[in-house]
Design a protein around this motif. Structure first.
Motif, mmCIF file in Angstrom:
data_model
loop_
_atom_site.group_PDB
_atom_site.id
_atom_site.type_symbol
_atom_site.label_atom_id
_atom_site.label_comp_id
_atom_site.label_asym_id
_atom_site.label_seq_id
_atom_site.Cartn_x
_atom_site.Cartn_y
_atom_site.Cartn_z
ATOM 1 N N PRO A 281 34.469 17.905 -14.132
ATOM 2 C CA PRO A 281 34.405 17.005 -14.988
ATOM 3 C C PRO A 281 35.035 17.666 -16.537
ATOM 4 C CG PRO A 281 32.531 16.662 -13.789
ATOM 5 C CD PRO A 281 33.088 18.083 -13.166
ATOM 6 N N GLN A 282 34.401 18.876 -16.745
ATOM 7 C CA GLN A 282 34.598 19.666 -17.949
ATOM 8 C C GLN A 282 35.837 20.539 -17.868
ATOM 9 O OE1 GLN A 282 31.121 21.579 -19.150
ATOM 10 N NE2 GLN A 282 29.839 20.334 -17.686
ATOM 11 N N ALA A 283 36.488 20.678 -16.690
ATOM 12 C CA ALA A 283 37.597 21.530 -16.806
ATOM 13 C C ALA A 283 38.775 20.712 -17.409
ATOM 14 C CB ALA A 283 38.164 21.708 -15.501
ATOM 15 N N GLN A 284 39.447 21.579 -18.537
ATOM 16 C CA GLN A 284 40.791 20.860 -19.015
ATOM 17 C C GLN A 284 41.669 22.048 -18.642
ATOM 18 O OE1 GLN A 284 39.671 20.965 -23.061
ATOM 19 N NE2 GLN A 284 37.737 19.705 -22.608
ATOM 20 N N GLY A 285 42.992 21.588 -19.134
ATOM 21 C CA GLY A 285 44.267 22.329 -19.193
ATOM 22 C C GLY A 285 44.515 22.850 -17.592
ATOM 23 N N VAL B 7 36.692 28.420 -15.099
ATOM 24 C CA VAL B 7 36.081 29.378 -14.015
ATOM 25 C C VAL B 7 34.582 29.375 -14.622
ATOM 26 C CG1 VAL B 7 35.730 31.674 -13.333
ATOM 27 C CG2 VAL B 7 37.978 30.773 -13.628
ATOM 28 N N VAL B 8 33.754 29.323 -13.676
ATOM 29 C CA VAL B 8 32.308 29.535 -14.029
ATOM 30 C C VAL B 8 31.697 30.441 -13.370
ATOM 31 C CG1 VAL B 8 31.527 27.793 -12.330
ATOM 32 C CG2 VAL B 8 30.098 28.071 -14.591
ATOM 33 N N TYR B 9 30.578 31.255 -13.964
ATOM 34 C CA TYR B 9 29.845 32.128 -12.945
ATOM 35 C C TYR B 9 28.521 32.283 -13.511
ATOM 36 C CZ TYR B 9 31.723 35.414 -16.948
ATOM 37 O OH TYR B 9 32.195 35.636 -18.073
ATOM 38 N N ALA B 10 27.491 32.499 -12.775
ATOM 39 C CA ALA B 10 26.086 32.191 -13.397
ATOM 40 C C ALA B 10 25.312 33.255 -12.341
ATOM 41 C CB ALA B 10 25.648 30.874 -13.026
ATOM 42 N N GLY B 11 24.068 33.390 -12.856
ATOM 43 C CA GLY B 11 23.389 34.263 -11.925
ATOM 44 C C GLY B 11 21.884 34.460 -12.524
ATOM 45 N N THR B 12 21.093 35.152 -11.710
ATOM 46 C CA THR B 12 19.647 35.503 -12.108
ATOM 47 C C THR B 12 19.502 36.776 -11.583
ATOM 48 O OG1 THR B 12 17.270 34.750 -12.014
ATOM 49 C CG2 THR B 12 18.701 34.283 -10.013
ATOM 50 N N PHE B 13 18.879 37.509 -12.382
ATOM 51 C CA PHE B 13 18.603 39.085 -12.249
ATOM 52 C C PHE B 13 17.421 39.188 -12.574
ATOM 53 C CE2 PHE B 13 18.262 43.368 -13.475
ATOM 54 C CZ PHE B 13 18.766 44.298 -12.360
ATOM 55 N N ARG B 14 16.514 40.034 -11.635
ATOM 56 C CA ARG B 14 14.912 40.137 -11.882
ATOM 57 C C ARG B 14 14.804 41.708 -11.717
ATOM 58 N NH1 ARG B 14 15.558 36.532 -8.696
ATOM 59 N NH2 ARG B 14 14.540 34.637 -8.053
ATOM 60 N N HIS C 239 34.700 29.447 -18.495
ATOM 61 C CA HIS C 239 35.917 29.831 -19.389
ATOM 62 C C HIS C 239 36.963 29.061 -18.902
ATOM 63 C CE1 HIS C 239 34.413 33.728 -20.783
ATOM 64 N NE2 HIS C 239 34.217 34.187 -19.683
ATOM 65 N N HIS C 240 37.722 28.542 -19.806
ATOM 66 C CA HIS C 240 38.929 27.644 -19.553
ATOM 67 C C HIS C 240 39.971 28.530 -19.057
ATOM 68 C CE1 HIS C 240 37.638 23.935 -20.798
ATOM 69 N NE2 HIS C 240 37.037 24.280 -21.839
ATOM 70 N N VAL C 241 40.541 28.388 -17.865
ATOM 71 C CA VAL C 241 41.715 29.032 -17.291
ATOM 72 C C VAL C 241 42.806 29.692 -18.369
ATOM 73 C CG1 VAL C 241 43.595 29.522 -15.823
ATOM 74 C CG2 VAL C 241 41.231 28.684 -15.060
ATOM 75 N N ASP C 242 42.997 28.666 -19.371
ATOM 76 C CA ASP C 242 44.218 29.043 -20.546
ATOM 77 C C ASP C 242 43.388 29.853 -21.325
ATOM 78 O OD1 ASP C 242 45.971 27.209 -19.253
ATOM 79 O OD2 ASP C 242 45.145 25.393 -20.376
ATOM 80 N N ASP C 243 42.362 30.081 -21.649
ATOM 81 C CA ASP C 243 41.774 30.916 -22.517
ATOM 82 C C ASP C 243 41.822 32.253 -21.987
ATOM 83 O OD1 ASP C 243 41.240 28.873 -24.492
ATOM 84 O OD2 ASP C 243 39.092 28.737 -23.890
#
Length: 179
Positions: free
Chosen positions: A45-49, A53-60, A72-76
């Motif tokens: 729903p937030q993707a434009q143009g 791309v989304v990335y996420a993670g957890t590191f301990r 990030h928007h792909v165009d950017d």
């Protein structure tokens, strides 16, 4: 078997299957199953143009926990078409140059070994040469300087380095997409 009894038997079997949490059949969606593309469902729903791309993670680690997510928007990411073609020397071309420099800094096995060791808690530059069998301390400092210039490391206490919190998950993502 008469029709009424057959219908009752089918109803009872369906109720038992539902209670047992049977997997969804062909063409059915199991409402209790986790979504296969849960990250995409939140991103779409937030993707434009051209998209996003989304990335996420957890590191301990012993130093603490890092939870991080970014989109990030792909165009950017791709930059303006003119900047990619070399017609425009604007900000987008500079952004691509910075991305290239950051990626280039990761392009040496010794540098990746240093980053992995630092993430594992071996943050003293004096110990890295021996720990990783990298030769002289001068070679280690050369690689540490390149990683620091690119933003993958930062000086910590005297003689120590750290991966900045905002770089931990992107570093792991870069390593993951390359494996």
């Amino acid at each position: 078997m008469e029709s009424g009894r057959w219908d009752e038997l089918e109803r009872r079997v369906a109720a038992l299957e539902a209670a047992a949490g049977r997997p969804a059949g062909p063409g059915e969606k199991d409402p209790t199953a986790p979504a296969t593309f849960w990250a995409l469902e939140g991103l779409r729903p937030q993707a434009q143009g051209s998209g996003a791309v989304v990335y996420a993670g957890t590191f301990r680690s012993e130093a603490g926990e890092v939870d991080w997510q970014y989109a990030h928007h792909v165009d950017d990411l791709l930059g303006a078409p003119d900047a990619v073609a070399g017609v425009d020397e604007g900000a987008d071309r500079g952004d691509l140059a910075q991305v290239a420099a950051r990626l280039a800094a990761l392009g040496h096995p010794a540098r990746l070994a240093i980053l992995a060791a630092v993430l594992r808690g071996h943050d003293r530059t004096a110990d890295l040469a021996e720990l990783l069998n990298l030769g002289t301390s001068g070679q280690v400092y050369h690689h540490v300087k390149a990683l620091t210039t690119a933003g993958w490391l930062r000086p910590a206490a005297r003689g120590q380095v750290a991966v900045p919190a905002e770089r931990v998950i992107p570093l792991l993502v870069a390593m993951g997409v390359s494996s």
